[in-house]
Design a protein around this motif. Structure first.
Motif, PDB file in Angstrom:
ATOM      1  N   LEU A 198       0.843  -1.184   0.000  1.00  0.00           N
ATOM      2  CA  LEU A 198       0.000   0.000   0.000  1.00  0.00           C
ATOM      3  C   LEU A 198       0.885   1.243   0.000  1.00  0.00           C
ATOM      4  O   LEU A 198       1.764   1.398   0.845  1.00  0.00           O
ATOM      5  N   SER A 199       0.657   2.115  -0.938  1.00  0.00           N
ATOM      6  CA  SER A 199       1.420   3.352  -1.044  1.00  0.00           C
ATOM      7  C   SER A 199       0.538   4.525  -0.643  1.00  0.00           C
ATOM      8  O   SER A 199      -0.467   4.811  -1.310  1.00  0.00           O
ATOM      9  N   CYS A 200       0.900   5.201   0.437  1.00  0.00           N
ATOM     10  CA  CYS A 200       0.130   6.371   0.866  1.00  0.00           C
ATOM     11  C   CYS A 200       0.196   7.471  -0.198  1.00  0.00           C
ATOM     12  O   CYS A 200      -0.773   8.206  -0.394  1.00  0.00           O
ATOM     13  N   GLU A 201       1.353   7.573  -0.881  1.00  0.00           N
ATOM     14  CA  GLU A 201       1.478   8.566  -1.950  1.00  0.00           C
ATOM     15  C   GLU A 201       0.496   8.274  -3.076  1.00  0.00           C
ATOM     16  O   GLU A 201      -0.093   9.187  -3.666  1.00  0.00           O
ATOM     17  N   THR A 221       1.685  14.138   5.872  1.00  0.00           N
ATOM     18  CA  THR A 221       2.307  14.013   7.186  1.00  0.00           C
ATOM     19  C   THR A 221       2.171  12.586   7.714  1.00  0.00           C
ATOM     20  O   THR A 221       1.422  11.762   7.172  1.00  0.00           O
ATOM     21  N   ASP A 222       2.883  12.294   8.804  1.00  0.00           N
ATOM     22  CA  ASP A 222       2.785  10.981   9.438  1.00  0.00           C
ATOM     23  C   ASP A 222       1.356  10.716   9.915  1.00  0.00           C
ATOM     24  O   ASP A 222       0.856   9.589   9.833  1.00  0.00           O
ATOM     25  N   GLU A 223       0.706  11.752  10.423  1.00  0.00           N
ATOM     26  CA  GLU A 223      -0.674  11.606  10.892  1.00  0.00           C
ATOM     27  C   GLU A 223      -1.604  11.214   9.746  1.00  0.00           C
ATOM     28  O   GLU A 223      -2.492  10.365   9.916  1.00  0.00           O
ATOM     29  N   ARG A 224      -1.405  11.819   8.600  1.00  0.00           N
ATOM     30  CA  ARG A 224      -2.239  11.500   7.443  1.00  0.00           C
ATOM     31  C   ARG A 224      -1.921  10.114   6.880  1.00  0.00           C
ATOM     32  O   ARG A 224      -2.810   9.413   6.396  1.00  0.00           O
ATOM     33  N   ARG A 225      -0.671   9.716   6.965  1.00  0.00           N
ATOM     34  CA  ARG A 225      -0.320   8.349   6.563  1.00  0.00           C
ATOM     35  C   ARG A 225      -1.031   7.330   7.454  1.00  0.00           C
ATOM     36  O   ARG A 225      -1.547   6.311   6.963  1.00  0.00           O
ATOM     37  N   ASN A 226      -1.047   7.595   8.738  1.00  0.00           N
ATOM     38  CA  ASN A 226      -1.735   6.698   9.673  1.00  0.00           C
ATOM     39  C   ASN A 226      -3.235   6.674   9.399  1.00  0.00           C
ATOM     40  O   ASN A 226      -3.889   5.622   9.524  1.00  0.00           O
ATOM     41  N   LEU A 227      -3.796   7.833   9.025  1.00  0.00           N
ATOM     42  CA  LEU A 227      -5.217   7.894   8.681  1.00  0.00           C
ATOM     43  C   LEU A 227      -5.517   7.002   7.471  1.00  0.00           C
ATOM     44  O   LEU A 227      -6.508   6.270   7.457  1.00  0.00           O
ATOM     45  N   ILE A 228      -4.647   7.066   6.457  1.00  0.00           N
ATOM     46  CA  ILE A 228      -4.822   6.245   5.257  1.00  0.00           C
ATOM     47  C   ILE A 228      -4.756   4.761   5.604  1.00  0.00           C
ATOM     48  O   ILE A 228      -5.601   3.963   5.172  1.00  0.00           O
ATOM     49  N   ARG A 229      -3.761   4.380   6.413  1.00  0.00           N
ATOM     50  CA  ARG A 229      -3.606   2.962   6.767  1.00  0.00           C
ATOM     51  C   ARG A 229      -4.793   2.462   7.580  1.00  0.00           C
ATOM     52  O   ARG A 229      -5.279   1.347   7.369  1.00  0.00           O
TER      53      ARG A 229
END
Length: 304
Positions: A198-201, A221-229
């Motif tokens: 899974l690529s957050c980008e 941001t790291d927070e948004r990456r965690n939201l995506i995951r």
């Protein structure tokens, strides 16, 4: 005079076709079906990279010498790297990584990589680059099938459309043979298949592609990456129940397209007559919500 002209034209027609030079130059065919790609109208960089890949792939098999030994590069394949593709196309390295993952998930390419380079194989290569070449050229290519050669020699293949040659390999690999010397067995290392992750980008880019009217993000941001995951894990279970298969990028893109076409209220600033305030269009964060995902999938969020 007419006979002399016709004779000159006949001699010219019989002249052997000149193969490409060692720089990988030469003609290439490109089928119009490329216009049917899902990103043809929305992502010019993706189209640019895909055309570059088609033009770079081998038109015929060739044996090339690498620091891991002789490697057979088949028709529809070529050896490259992410930074090499970035330098050749002018597309950013991170964007190249995202697009290659995208092409792989769309079953357009497969990749086999080791520590120094990647072999890219174009799936259904014949659909884009059919064997419509001059007869003389076909005969010449068939007469020069790849055979075993000394380590320092690259087997020539007439009329191949290839970006894989000594010059490219020398640019991809460092000078010297220290990698081969460390392998006491003398056998070349086998490429290792990379499993798609899974690529957050890629998710972020998908949001920008399909919901350009929404309030977006300026950075990831790291927070948004965690939201995506977190969203992906929950939506994945929902997709299994609804579709019988896990959520993939095509399913996610379909979810966003449905919102763009049927849930316009999420993407527009609208005045609220009751409060006198203005309803602001939703931000990317709002669409990464498992509750909204299942409600959209079930049609409960459509425009009224």
């Amino acid at each position: 005079m007419n006979n002399i002209t016709n004779l000159a034209a006949a001699r010219e027609a019989r002249r052997p076709y000149q193969p490409q030079d060692s720089g990988g130059k030469g003609y290439a065919l490109l089928h119009r079906k490329i216009k049917d790609l899902p990103f043809y109208r929305t992502d010019s960089e993706a189209v640019h990279l895909w055309v570059h890949i088609i033009l770079s792939a081998n038109h015929a098999p060739a044996v090339v010498t690498t620091e891991f030994g002789e490697t057979l590069v088949k028709r529809g394949e070529f050896i490259t790297g992410r930074n090499t593709l970035a330098a050749e196309t002018g597309i950013g390295s991170d964007r190249i990584k995202y697009l290659l993952n995208k092409f792989e998930k769309l079953s357009m390419i497969t990749r086999a990589a080791n520590k120094k380079f990647t072999v890219i194989s174009v799936q259904k290569y014949d659909d884009y680059q059919q064997n419509l070449v001059p007869t003389d050229c076909q005969q010449s290519a068939n007469a020069n099938q790849p055979v075993s050669r000394p380590a320092e020699e690259v087997v020539p293949t007439d009329c191949q459309q290839s970006a894989t040659n000594k010059e490219v390999i020398n640019n991809l690999l460092p000078k010297g043979n220290k990698y081969v010397a460390n392998d006491q067995s003398g056998s070349p290392q086998k490429p290792v298949e990379q499993k798609p992750k899974l690529s957050c980008e890629e998710v972020w880019q998908c949001l920008k592609d399909e919901l350009p009217e929404a309030r977006g993000w300026r950075c990831l941001t790291d927070e948004r990456r965690n939201l995506i995951r977190s969203f992906w894990g929950k939506a994945n279970k929902i997709a299994r129940n609804l579709d019988g298969k896990p959520l993939d990028m095509e399913g996610f893109r379909g979810y966003l397209k449905y919102i763009s076409e049927n849930c316009r209220w999420m993407l527009e600033d609208r005045p609220d007559q009751k409060t006198g305030r203005t309803w602001r269009r939703m931000k990317f964060d709002s669409f990464l919500n498992s509750k909204l995902y299942i409600e959209v999938r079930e049609g409960d969020r459509d425009d009224r």
